[in-house]
Design a protein around this motif. Structure first.
Motif: not given
Length: 143
Positions: A12, A125, A129
């Motif tokens: 991510d 985070r 996101g």
């Protein structure tokens, strides 16, 4: 945290870094700024000791720049997971620049190109996101 969770965070965060350079090259400044937290700090590679603080100020710093042709290449990214909501990353960046060209024309590369440097990131985070809490650039060579 297990290995799969750690790898998911790394992926991510890597995606965030790649998305940043793609949006930057598209000069989608609103989208670039939205990749930062509201209270983020950013220092350009050319001015690593001068922080721009806050998402709004970061957006303003991008929109204030004259248009130019540019292409960033990011490589050698390593993401270190601190915990479930925090990570650090280091990347090498190469920037090719030129004057903005007419539609359908290729820009002429600037004599200062390419610039070679780094980004050191603090990533968090958030409800939106993964985002940059701090992004500090640096140059490895004089232009």
């Amino acid at each position: 945290m297990n290995d799969n969770e750690r790898r998911a965070i790394e992926a991510d965060c890597q995606r965030l870094i790649n998305l940043y350079v793609n949006l930057n090259d598209a000069q989608d400044w609103e989208a670039v700024a939205n990749l930062y937290t509201a209270d983020a700090r950013f220092a350009r590679p050319s001015k690593p000791d001068e922080f721009i603080e806050g998402r709004a100020a970061i957006l303003e710093s991008f929109t204030a720049r004259p248009a130019r042709a540019q292409r960033h290449v990011i490589a050698n990214t390593v993401v270190d997971v601190v915990d479930a909501d925090n990570a650090k990353a280091f990347s090498v960046i190469v920037l090719f620049m030129g004057e903005a060209a007419e539609p359908g024309e290729l820009p002429v590369m600037n004599a200062k190109s390419p610039l070679v440097g780094t980004f050191t990131d603090k990533l968090v985070r958030s409800a939106e996101g993964w985002r940059f809490a701090e992004r500090v650039g640096g140059l490895d060579f004089k232009p």
